[in-house]
Design an enzyme around this catalytic site. Sequence first.
Site, PDB file in Angstrom:
ATOM      1  N   ASP A  87       0.805  -1.223   0.000  1.00  0.00           N
ATOM      2  CA  ASP A  87       0.000   0.000   0.000  1.00  0.00           C
ATOM      3  C   ASP A  87       0.838   1.274   0.000  1.00  0.00           C
ATOM      4  O   ASP A  87       0.295   2.377   0.108  1.00  0.00           O
ATOM      5  CB  ASP A  87      -0.929   0.018   1.215  1.00  0.00           C
TER       6      ASP A  87
ATOM      7  N   ARG B  22       0.684  -1.450   7.726  1.00  0.00           N
ATOM      8  CA  ARG B  22       1.109  -0.243   7.019  1.00  0.00           C
ATOM      9  C   ARG B  22       2.120   0.595   7.806  1.00  0.00           C
ATOM     10  O   ARG B  22       2.694   1.533   7.253  1.00  0.00           O
ATOM     11  CB  ARG B  22      -0.103   0.620   6.653  1.00  0.00           C
TER      12      ARG B  22
ATOM     13  N   ARG C 204     -10.002   5.784  11.039  1.00  0.00           N
ATOM     14  CA  ARG C 204      -8.540   5.751  11.087  1.00  0.00           C
ATOM     15  C   ARG C 204      -8.000   6.825  12.047  1.00  0.00           C
ATOM     16  O   ARG C 204      -7.735   6.551  13.203  1.00  0.00           O
ATOM     17  CB  ARG C 204      -7.956   5.923   9.685  1.00  0.00           C
TER      18      ARG C 204
ATOM     19  N   HIS D  72     -11.641   7.138   4.817  1.00  0.00           N
ATOM     20  CA  HIS D  72     -10.756   8.299   4.887  1.00  0.00           C
ATOM     21  C   HIS D  72     -11.526   9.515   4.383  1.00  0.00           C
ATOM     22  O   HIS D  72     -12.364   9.405   3.472  1.00  0.00           O
ATOM     23  CB  HIS D  72      -9.534   8.124   3.984  1.00  0.00           C
TER      24      HIS D  72
ATOM     25  N   CYS E 189      -5.431   9.295  -3.355  1.00  0.00           N
ATOM     26  CA  CYS E 189      -4.681   8.377  -2.486  1.00  0.00           C
ATOM     27  C   CYS E 189      -3.249   8.191  -2.977  1.00  0.00           C
ATOM     28  O   CYS E 189      -2.330   8.004  -2.176  1.00  0.00           O
ATOM     29  CB  CYS E 189      -5.376   7.021  -2.418  1.00  0.00           C
TER      30      CYS E 189
END
Length: 273
Positions: free
Chosen positions: A70, A95, A140, A169, A266
Amino acid sequence: MPESRVPRRRRFLVCEPRHFAVQYAINPWMHPDKPVDIDLARGQWAELIRAYRDHGHTVDTVEPVADLPDMVFAANSALVLEGRVFGSLFHAPERRPESTAYESWFRSAGYDVYRAGSVCEGEGDLIPAGRWILAGTGFRTTHEAHHEVQEFFGVPVIGLQLVDPYFYHLDTALFVLDEGYEAHIAYYPEAFSPGSRKVLARLYPDAVLATRQDAMAFGLNSVSDGRHVFIAPRAKELADQLARQGYVPVPVDLSEFHKAGGGIKCCTQEIRS
């Protein structure tokens, strides 16, 4: 509406999807049993970089790291504002090593990097918008990180509660069209709690409102330079709305990245000096 929207040259940081894959599931879009076409993904990403450069923007790249699939989603790495870098602390353990890789790039480029003490996922949930920084939470980034960001930058932070896991997000549910003092934004209202919808309506009464269909097509995971809007091609109704308001939609297909819950924004970290 201005007769002619004026673009502003931007500097972007991106990461080649050399190791991109869906190896785990940390949002509703991710299904490890559905393979990623890596050649298609790399081609789509290259088209995005070409589009940025064709429109006069500077693009820097960070070296991808094996076993960090990612890392291509550069926006999550930090918030860079007025030459200062607020680094990320990812929610998912898978991540977290990305923070170190991006911090190394920023330091080698001459920046000091603030290490977040609370879970914070960069521009994924932190969006400068005129006089404020809009800050998402609910899935998040934490409320505690919002306070850290305000103390670090000295800019008022407006917390917004996300309620739909498909829009985990803030940058999947809202983006800035024009960063002037009175910013112009687009967003999908139902991604937010009732109170947050009222806040957005009060702060941005002229905002462009997107449908769920366009939001699910990653139409709000877009990047604008003040005139050109790099947008998912399937977000047709939203693109039409923007065109009527003087913006120029630039369709870029990043559909292979949708399998991981990401899109144009992103993949794009903006370096604001």
